[in-house]
Design a protein around this motif. Structure first.
Motif, PDB file in Angstrom:
ATOM      1  N   THR A  67       4.012  -9.198   1.463  1.00  0.00           N
ATOM      2  CA  THR A  67       3.117  -9.401   0.328  1.00  0.00           C
ATOM      3  C   THR A  67       3.879 -10.112  -0.788  1.00  0.00           C
ATOM      4  O   THR A  67       5.022  -9.769  -1.066  1.00  0.00           O
ATOM      5  N   MET A 106     -12.114  -2.778   8.858  1.00  0.00           N
ATOM      6  CA  MET A 106     -12.154  -3.999   8.068  1.00  0.00           C
ATOM      7  C   MET A 106     -11.817  -5.220   8.921  1.00  0.00           C
ATOM      8  O   MET A 106     -11.069  -5.126   9.904  1.00  0.00           O
ATOM      9  N   ALA A 151     -10.658  -9.647   5.481  1.00  0.00           N
ATOM     10  CA  ALA A 151     -10.609  -8.636   4.424  1.00  0.00           C
ATOM     11  C   ALA A 151      -9.217  -8.016   4.331  1.00  0.00           C
ATOM     12  O   ALA A 151      -8.709  -7.761   3.236  1.00  0.00           O
ATOM     13  N   ALA A 152      -8.591  -7.788   5.484  1.00  0.00           N
ATOM     14  CA  ALA A 152      -7.244  -7.212   5.490  1.00  0.00           C
ATOM     15  C   ALA A 152      -6.237  -8.177   4.866  1.00  0.00           C
ATOM     16  O   ALA A 152      -5.350  -7.763   4.114  1.00  0.00           O
ATOM     17  N   ARG A 180      -6.909 -10.466   2.556  1.00  0.00           N
ATOM     18  CA  ARG A 180      -7.142 -10.452   1.108  1.00  0.00           C
ATOM     19  C   ARG A 180      -6.521  -9.205   0.484  1.00  0.00           C
ATOM     20  O   ARG A 180      -5.963  -9.263  -0.617  1.00  0.00           O
ATOM     21  N   TYR A 181      -6.613  -8.104   1.174  1.00  0.00           N
ATOM     22  CA  TYR A 181      -6.031  -6.847   0.694  1.00  0.00           C
ATOM     23  C   TYR A 181      -4.516  -6.972   0.574  1.00  0.00           C
ATOM     24  O   TYR A 181      -3.913  -6.507  -0.400  1.00  0.00           O
ATOM     25  N   SER A 207      -3.503  -9.718  -2.214  1.00  0.00           N
ATOM     26  CA  SER A 207      -3.744  -9.222  -3.574  1.00  0.00           C
ATOM     27  C   SER A 207      -2.886  -8.014  -3.918  1.00  0.00           C
ATOM     28  O   SER A 207      -3.036  -7.438  -5.003  1.00  0.00           O
ATOM     29  N   GLY A 248      -3.083  -5.069  -2.778  1.00  0.00           N
ATOM     30  CA  GLY A 248      -3.894  -3.870  -2.877  1.00  0.00           C
ATOM     31  C   GLY A 248      -4.895  -3.875  -4.009  1.00  0.00           C
ATOM     32  O   GLY A 248      -5.633  -2.892  -4.182  1.00  0.00           O
ATOM     33  N   VAL A 267      -7.482  -6.147  -4.458  1.00  0.00           N
ATOM     34  CA  VAL A 267      -8.812  -6.430  -3.921  1.00  0.00           C
ATOM     35  C   VAL A 267      -9.050  -5.491  -2.748  1.00  0.00           C
ATOM     36  O   VAL A 267      -8.567  -5.708  -1.638  1.00  0.00           O
ATOM     37  N   VAL A 268      -9.795  -4.412  -2.991  1.00  0.00           N
ATOM     38  CA  VAL A 268     -10.042  -3.399  -1.971  1.00  0.00           C
ATOM     39  C   VAL A 268     -11.272  -3.794  -1.158  1.00  0.00           C
ATOM     40  O   VAL A 268     -12.338  -4.056  -1.728  1.00  0.00           O
ATOM     41  N   PRO A 269     -11.161  -3.883   0.170  1.00  0.00           N
ATOM     42  CA  PRO A 269     -12.312  -4.254   1.002  1.00  0.00           C
ATOM     43  C   PRO A 269     -13.441  -3.240   0.867  1.00  0.00           C
ATOM     44  O   PRO A 269     -13.200  -2.022   0.903  1.00  0.00           O
ATOM     45  N   ASN A 270     -14.640  -3.737   0.696  1.00  0.00           N
ATOM     46  CA  ASN A 270     -15.813  -2.866   0.593  1.00  0.00           C
ATOM     47  C   ASN A 270     -16.389  -2.611   1.968  1.00  0.00           C
ATOM     48  O   ASN A 270     -17.476  -3.044   2.320  1.00  0.00           O
TER      49      ASN A 270
END
Length: 206
Positions: A159, A180, A184-185, A187-188, A191, A193, A195-198
């Motif tokens: 990261t 997820m 999405a993973a 982006r998580y 970022s 942590g 941007v938390v995947p919805n």
């Protein structure tokens, strides 16, 4: 002073994402523009037109990929690709490099491949510390013979740059599969942590 501080951080929230996005796009366009290197100098639009066309490499890359993909998808194209592979694999030194790169690309870009199709939660770099990783396959060859349990190959990205990371082999039971998506993973991870995947949460950690 409080309004000034608030305005400052609000400005950062507005400017920073846009500035970083523009910088990344500029880097990508500049990188793809280098696709012109595969053309003879006499065919370069810079030489033919007398001026540089920003982004022409992007268009050229897409055209080349589509043409090559369309050609290689039919019977004649597949035969030509197979013939080219056979020629290259007979050249010393070149064949070792080409074979390794081709295996990786076939795994990553093939529609039937499973690389980076599953995001998992693993303990890394030590027990009790968890991170998001990706299953890239299963150990094979001599390594598979030495590992007696059910192991999977896992890529643990760093990261905020996920292009760097670690390749490890973990027991399948030590990997918690996540609901997820890979996007999405990523982006998580990128970022850190923020941007938390919805998406539905995985089962509770053991």
């Amino acid at each position: 002073m409080l309004p000034v501080r608030k305005w400052f951080f609000t400005g950062l929230l507005v400017i920073v994402p846009g500035a970083i996005t523009i910088s990344v796009l500029h880097w990508i366009v500049g990188l793809l523009d280098q696709t012109l290197l595969i053309l003879p100098q006499a065919w370069h639009p810079d030489r033919l037109l007398g001026f540089h066309i920003p982004g022409f490499g992007v268009v050229l890359t897409l055209v080349i990929l589509l043409v090559v993909g369309a050609t290689a998808s039919n019977f004649v194209g597949r035969k030509l690709v197979q013939w080219g592979d056979q020629v290259v694999t007979r050249i010393p030194v070149v064949r070792s490099i080409y074979s390794s790169v081709k295996q990786v690309s076939d795994t990553l870009f093939s529609e039937s491949g499973n690389a980076f199709r599953t995001a998992v939660l693993v303990q890394w770099p030590r027990e009790g510390v968890w991170t998001v990783a990706f299953i890239t396959g299963a150990p094979g060859g001599e390594v598979a013979g030495l590992l007696r349990d059910d192991y999977v190959s896992v890529y643990v990205p760093t990261t905020p740059n996920p292009t760097g990371g670690y390749f490890v082999m973990l027991r399948r039971s030590d990997c918690i599969e996540l609901d997820m998506s890979v996007d999405a993973a990523l982006r998580y991870i990128v970022s850190m942590g923020v941007v938390v995947p919805n998406e539905p949460a995985a089962s509770s950690l053991p």
